[in-house]
Design an enzyme around this catalytic site. Structure first.
Site, PDB file in Angstrom:
ATOM      1  N   TYR A  22       0.844  -1.206   0.000  1.00 46.75           N
ATOM      2  CA  TYR A  22       0.000   0.000   0.000  1.00 46.75           C
ATOM      3  C   TYR A  22       0.877   1.254   0.000  1.00 46.75           C
ATOM      4  O   TYR A  22       0.669   2.173  -0.788  1.00 46.75           O
ATOM      5  CB  TYR A  22      -0.936  -0.010   1.215  1.00 46.75           C
ATOM      6  CG  TYR A  22      -1.719   1.271   1.357  1.00 46.75           C
ATOM      7  CD1 TYR A  22      -2.811   1.515   0.533  1.00 46.75           C
ATOM      8  CD2 TYR A  22      -1.349   2.237   2.277  1.00 46.75           C
ATOM      9  CE1 TYR A  22      -3.525   2.700   0.632  1.00 46.75           C
ATOM     10  CE2 TYR A  22      -2.058   3.420   2.395  1.00 46.75           C
ATOM     11  CZ  TYR A  22      -3.138   3.646   1.572  1.00 46.75           C
ATOM     12  OH  TYR A  22      -3.840   4.826   1.664  1.00 46.75           O
ATOM     13  N   GLU A  57     -11.339   5.104   4.060  1.00 45.32           N
ATOM     14  CA  GLU A  57     -11.000   6.112   5.082  1.00 45.32           C
ATOM     15  C   GLU A  57     -12.157   6.328   6.060  1.00 45.32           C
ATOM     16  O   GLU A  57     -11.940   6.435   7.264  1.00 45.32           O
ATOM     17  CB  GLU A  57     -10.630   7.438   4.425  1.00 45.32           C
ATOM     18  CG  GLU A  57      -9.340   7.413   3.639  1.00 45.32           C
ATOM     19  CD  GLU A  57      -8.099   7.517   4.504  1.00 45.32           C
ATOM     20  OE1 GLU A  57      -8.209   7.819   5.708  1.00 45.32           O
ATOM     21  OE2 GLU A  57      -7.005   7.304   3.960  1.00 45.32           O
ATOM     22  N   TRP A  79      -5.402   1.075  10.389  1.00 41.00           N
ATOM     23  CA  TRP A  79      -5.385   0.981   8.935  1.00 41.00           C
ATOM     24  C   TRP A  79      -5.138  -0.458   8.506  1.00 41.00           C
ATOM     25  O   TRP A  79      -5.632  -0.904   7.475  1.00 41.00           O
ATOM     26  CB  TRP A  79      -4.344   1.941   8.351  1.00 41.00           C
ATOM     27  CG  TRP A  79      -4.447   2.084   6.879  1.00 41.00           C
ATOM     28  CD1 TRP A  79      -3.483   1.774   5.963  1.00 41.00           C
ATOM     29  CD2 TRP A  79      -5.561   2.563   6.111  1.00 41.00           C
ATOM     30  NE1 TRP A  79      -3.939   2.024   4.680  1.00 41.00           N
ATOM     31  CE2 TRP A  79      -5.212   2.505   4.753  1.00 41.00           C
ATOM     32  CE3 TRP A  79      -6.828   3.024   6.455  1.00 41.00           C
ATOM     33  CZ2 TRP A  79      -6.071   2.904   3.733  1.00 41.00           C
ATOM     34  CZ3 TRP A  79      -7.694   3.412   5.435  1.00 41.00           C
ATOM     35  CH2 TRP A  79      -7.310   3.349   4.095  1.00 41.00           C
TER      36      TRP A  79
END
Length: 103
Positions: free
Chosen positions: A18, A40, A48
């Site tokens: 990522y 998000e 995350w």
């Protein structure tokens, strides 16, 4: 000196890819922008890493992050999302994401 995401991400199984291909890169494609918005919003209060691990489930649940498709979601699709154990579920977020897809 504080450790940053860029310090730890490159060697991490999930964060590394990522970080190296998406983090901080500009997005112009509607589906990519909508994907980032969905992820998000659902990350709020979670790590995350949790979101990255659920990413494919989100992709399936939100029809490949197609904003036009999600904009047409009705009550049946919202119930389907709330019942999907593979994603982060919140009854308030699903209608908000549909409205965001419309815009």
């Amino acid at each position: 000196m504080a450790t940053t995401y860029c310090d730890i991400a490159p060697t991490h199984e999930w964060h590394g890819p990522y970080h190296d291909t998406e983090y901080g890169f500009p997005l112009e494609d509607d589906a990519a922008l909508f994907e980032r918005l969905v992820l998000e919003i659902n990350q709020a209060g979670l790590s995350w890493l949790t979101i990255l691990k659920k990413r494919e489930a989100f992709r399936r649940a939100y029809d490949g992050f197609d904003p036009e498709g999600v904009a047409r979601y009705g009550a049946r699709e919202r119930r389907r999302l709330r019942a999907n154990a593979g994603i982060v579920r919140n009854r308030l977020w699903s209608p908000g994401l549909r409205r965001s897809a419309v815009r």
